[in-house]
Design an enzyme around this catalytic site. Structure first.
Site, PDB file in Angstrom:
ATOM      1  CD  GLN A 113      -2.486   1.398   2.547  1.00 30.59           C
ATOM      2  OE1 GLN A 113      -2.204   1.482   3.578  1.00 30.59           O
ATOM      3  NE2 GLN A 113      -3.881   1.332   2.186  1.00 30.59           N
ATOM      4  CE1 TYR A 182      -4.284   7.854   5.842  1.00 28.87           C
ATOM      5  CE2 TYR A 182      -2.358   7.763   5.409  1.00 28.87           C
ATOM      6  CZ  TYR A 182      -3.159   7.485   6.254  1.00 28.87           C
ATOM      7  OH  TYR A 182      -3.030   6.902   7.342  1.00 28.87           O
ATOM      8  NE  ARG A 358     -12.504  -4.097  12.186  1.00 27.46           N
ATOM      9  CZ  ARG A 358     -13.490  -3.504  11.860  1.00 27.46           C
ATOM     10  NH1 ARG A 358     -13.771  -2.835  13.315  1.00 27.46           N
ATOM     11  NH2 ARG A 358     -14.254  -3.330  11.104  1.00 27.46           N
TER      12      ARG A 358
HETATM   13  C1  LIG Z   1      -5.237  -1.724  13.474  1.00 26.94           C
HETATM   14  C2  LIG Z   1      -5.745  -1.130  12.244  1.00 26.94           C
HETATM   15  C3  LIG Z   1      -4.840  -0.416  11.372  1.00 26.94           C
HETATM   16  C4  LIG Z   1      -5.282   0.020  10.017  1.00 26.94           C
HETATM   17  N1  LIG Z   1      -4.236   0.700   9.407  1.00 26.94           N
HETATM   18  C5  LIG Z   1      -4.638   0.889   7.949  1.00 26.94           C
HETATM   19  C6  LIG Z   1      -3.789   1.492   7.072  1.00 26.94           C
HETATM   20  O1  LIG Z   1      -2.593   1.625   7.473  1.00 26.94           O
HETATM   21  N2  LIG Z   1      -4.046   1.569   5.725  1.00 26.94           N
HETATM   22  C7  LIG Z   1      -5.298   1.446   5.390  1.00 26.94           C
HETATM   23  O2  LIG Z   1      -5.707   1.763   4.185  1.00 26.94           O
HETATM   24  N3  LIG Z   1      -6.349   0.949   6.230  1.00 26.94           N
HETATM   25  C8  LIG Z   1      -6.096   0.707   7.372  1.00 26.94           C
HETATM   26  N4  LIG Z   1      -6.822   0.125   8.277  1.00 26.94           N
HETATM   27  C9  LIG Z   1      -8.167   0.093   8.061  1.00 26.94           C
HETATM   28  C10 LIG Z   1      -8.419  -1.558   7.317  1.00 26.94           C
HETATM   29  O3  LIG Z   1      -7.822  -1.750   6.164  1.00 26.94           O
HETATM   30  C11 LIG Z   1      -9.914  -1.807   7.021  1.00 26.94           C
HETATM   31  O4  LIG Z   1     -10.425  -0.859   6.028  1.00 26.94           O
HETATM   32  C12 LIG Z   1     -10.943  -2.002   8.192  1.00 26.94           C
HETATM   33  O5  LIG Z   1     -10.241  -2.275   9.335  1.00 26.94           O
HETATM   34  C13 LIG Z   1     -12.129  -2.462   7.611  1.00 26.94           C
HETATM   35  O6  LIG Z   1     -12.008  -3.539   7.539  1.00 26.94           O
HETATM   36  P1  LIG Z   1     -12.373  -5.060   8.645  1.00 26.94           P
HETATM   37  O7  LIG Z   1     -13.604  -4.749   9.105  1.00 26.94           O
HETATM   38  O8  LIG Z   1     -12.032  -6.212   7.642  1.00 26.94           O
HETATM   39  O9  LIG Z   1     -11.069  -4.926   9.657  1.00 26.94           O
HETATM   40  C14 LIG Z   1      -6.457  -0.429   9.672  1.00 26.94           C
HETATM   41  C15 LIG Z   1      -7.391  -1.160  10.534  1.00 26.94           C
HETATM   42  C16 LIG Z   1      -7.240  -1.495  11.584  1.00 26.94           C
HETATM   43  C17 LIG Z   1      -8.041  -2.211  12.509  1.00 26.94           C
HETATM   44  S1  SF4 Z   2     -11.212  -8.727  18.652  1.00 28.17           S
HETATM   45 FE1  SF4 Z   2     -10.974  -6.445  19.084  1.00 28.17          FE
HETATM   46  S2  SF4 Z   2      -8.686  -6.139  19.182  1.00 28.17           S
HETATM   47 FE2  SF4 Z   2      -9.033  -8.283  18.131  1.00 28.17          FE
HETATM   48  S3  SF4 Z   2      -9.113  -7.656  16.101  1.00 28.17           S
HETATM   49 FE3  SF4 Z   2     -11.291  -7.664  16.533  1.00 28.17          FE
HETATM   50  S4  SF4 Z   2     -11.549  -5.478  17.148  1.00 28.17           S
HETATM   51 FE4  SF4 Z   2      -9.341  -5.921  17.033  1.00 28.17          FE
END
Ligand SMILES: Cc1cc2nc3c(=O)[nH]c(=O)nc-3n(C[C@H](O)[C@H](O)[C@H](O)COP(=O)(O)O)c2cc1C
Ligand code: SF4
Length: 405
Positions: A113, A182, A358
């Site tokens: 990325q 960004y 996550r």
């Molecule tokens: C701890 C953490 C760090 C993240 N860092 C970035 C990042 O550096 N760049 C980005 O585009 N999205 C970042 N995200 C967002 C994730 O790519 C994603 O869009 C978001 O978590 C929703 O997807 P999920 O429900 O599968 O977690 C981050 C998410 C988490 C939880």
């Molecule tokens: S359980 Fe909570 S801490 Fe663990 S990945 Fe999911 S949101 Fe993040």
């Protein structure tokens, strides 16, 4: 990157299901349809690529994803989020090569990325002024400078050079960050871009710099790597970039012919980050990462910054479906995917890939677990307590809790 490699062929396993079948992404082949979304790893102290970063992505690859994404590599030193963010440069190239080799050794592909943080940069930590489409307060609390034409051309060149380095380091895919406030997404946003020149105003002008940067990346990588963009469908704030313009911008990307897929996201790092995550707002944990003088202010206004949004499985699906109807570009569904049935449904509807963040922090081997038919849901509870851990080594706070006690 061919061959599924995760399906074990048992009764009730994933064998024969589309989500576990190989698929093409532009010039590369992926072993299945599930990729690890970028989650800033917090494993690059002062910009150094560490063994911890390599191990993080090796673990994701061993867990069965088709492709893991190394989060946020800056295209230039002023494009870092802060001084603990790695820059794609000759200095980081050898260690990035080590990372890509480790991921390939575990049978997965790896995406970089890339981006410029713009207003999201902590300019004090970086030691350089933040830049933006228009003069405005940046996340670091300093005034960001409005970019000049020369600045835009210089940063376009940085995207080109960074993409070239990523390919030399062995990345299979480049993901250009066009979301979350960004730099390139701030140009798209009518709320953040108040320019009156040919880079501001109507959408065609606000889209010029993002399209130019994407075009430069494609020119640099040719068919040596796939190229995706992570695009906001909605900033989640009044007068921000929204679905109508995002759909029109997807049409521009399609006409340009430079990208191989769009990963669909939303939210504003500056004003409404929880729009992008949904679930519990980790206010106490976030406050603990702030310097003491800022904690009181956060206690007063933190509820407005980290708002409450109920978690729903695949919360971006209703918006993302509209892109399926409007563009023939391959699409990547992201946001709240926690169940195998959701991933299968998404592929059946026409999404080429499903990205998870996550769910895979919680269980890096979730794809293998699904493929073996051992479970059909992940264990992430959307507490979002992993988010403030980006400052100390990103982790799921529940990992290990299963075994404890
Ligand atoms: C701890 C953490 C760090 C993240 N860092 C970035 C990042 O550096 N760049 C980005 O585009 N999205 C970042 N995200 C967002 C994730 O790519 C994603 O869009 C978001 O978590 C929703 O997807 P999920 O429900 O599968 O977690 C981050 C998410 C988490 C939880
Ligand atoms: S359980 Fe909570 S801490 Fe663990 S990945 Fe999911 S949101 Fe993040």
């Amino acid at each position: 990157m061919t061959g599924c490699g995760v399906a074990a062929g048992r009764a009730g396993s994933g064998v024969g299901r589309a989500v576990f079948e190989p698929v093409a992404l532009g010039p590369i082949a992926l072993r299945n349809r599930i990729i690890k979304a970028a989650t800033f790893e917090g494993r690059t102290p002062r910009g150094m690529v560490t063994d911890g970063l390599v191990d993080f992505h090796r673990q994701m690859a061993e867990g069965g994803v088709a492709m893991t994404t190394v989060a946020y590599l800056a295209v230039s030193p002023d494009g870092r989020t802060d001084r603990h963010c790695a820059v794609l440069s000759e200095a980081t190239l050898p260690d990035l090569e080590r990372l890509t080799a480790a991921v390939h050794g575990a049978g997965a592909a790896v995406s970089a990325q890339i981006g410029h943080a713009g207003l999201v940069a902590n300019s004090r930590s970086n030691g350089t002024a933040a830049v933006a489409p228009s003069r405005r307060l940046s996340a670091g609390g300093t005034l960001a400078r409005a970019l000049t034409d020369e600045g835009i051309e210089r940063i376009t060149g940085d995207y080109r050079r960074a993409a070239e380095i990523a390919v030399r380091a062995g990345f299979d895919c480049i993901e250009v960050h066009l979301g979350h406030d960004y730099l390139l997404s701030s140009f798209l946003s009518p709320r953040l871009n108040h320019r009156r020149d040919s880079w501001g105003g109507r959408l065609a002008n606000r889209a010029r710099f993002p399209l130019q940067a994407v075009g430069a990346v494609r020119e640099a990588v040719g068919d040596r790597a796939a190229l995706t963009v992570k695009l906001n469908m909605s900033d989640g704030i009044p007068s921000g970039f929204w679905l109508d313009e995002s759909l029109a911008f997807a049409g521009m990307l399609e006409s340009q012919g430079a990208v191989d897929a769009i990963e669909l996201t939303g939210g504003s790092s500056l004003s409404n980050p929880m729009y992008l995550f949904r679930g519990d707002a980790p206010r106490t944990e976030f406050a603990a990462t702030l310097p003491a003088p800022l904690r009181f202010g956060f206690k007063v206004s933190g509820g407005r910054f980290l708002r409450d949004y109920a978690f729903e499985e695949a919360y971006f699906l209703p918006y993302a479906r509209q892109f399926l109807r409007e563009t023939s570009l391959p699409l990547i569904l992201l946001g709240g995917v926690n169940r195998l049935a959701t991933a299968e449904g998404a592929v059946a509807e026409g999404f080429t890939l499903v990205a998870m963040g996550r769910a895979l922090l919680r269980q890096p081997d979730l794809v293998s677990i699904w493929a073996r038919g051992e479970a059909d849901e992940g264990l992430c509870v959307h507490c979002n307590k992993c988010i403030p851990t980006i400052y100390s080594g990103t982790r799921c706070v529940l990992v290990g809790a299963d075994q404890a006690g």
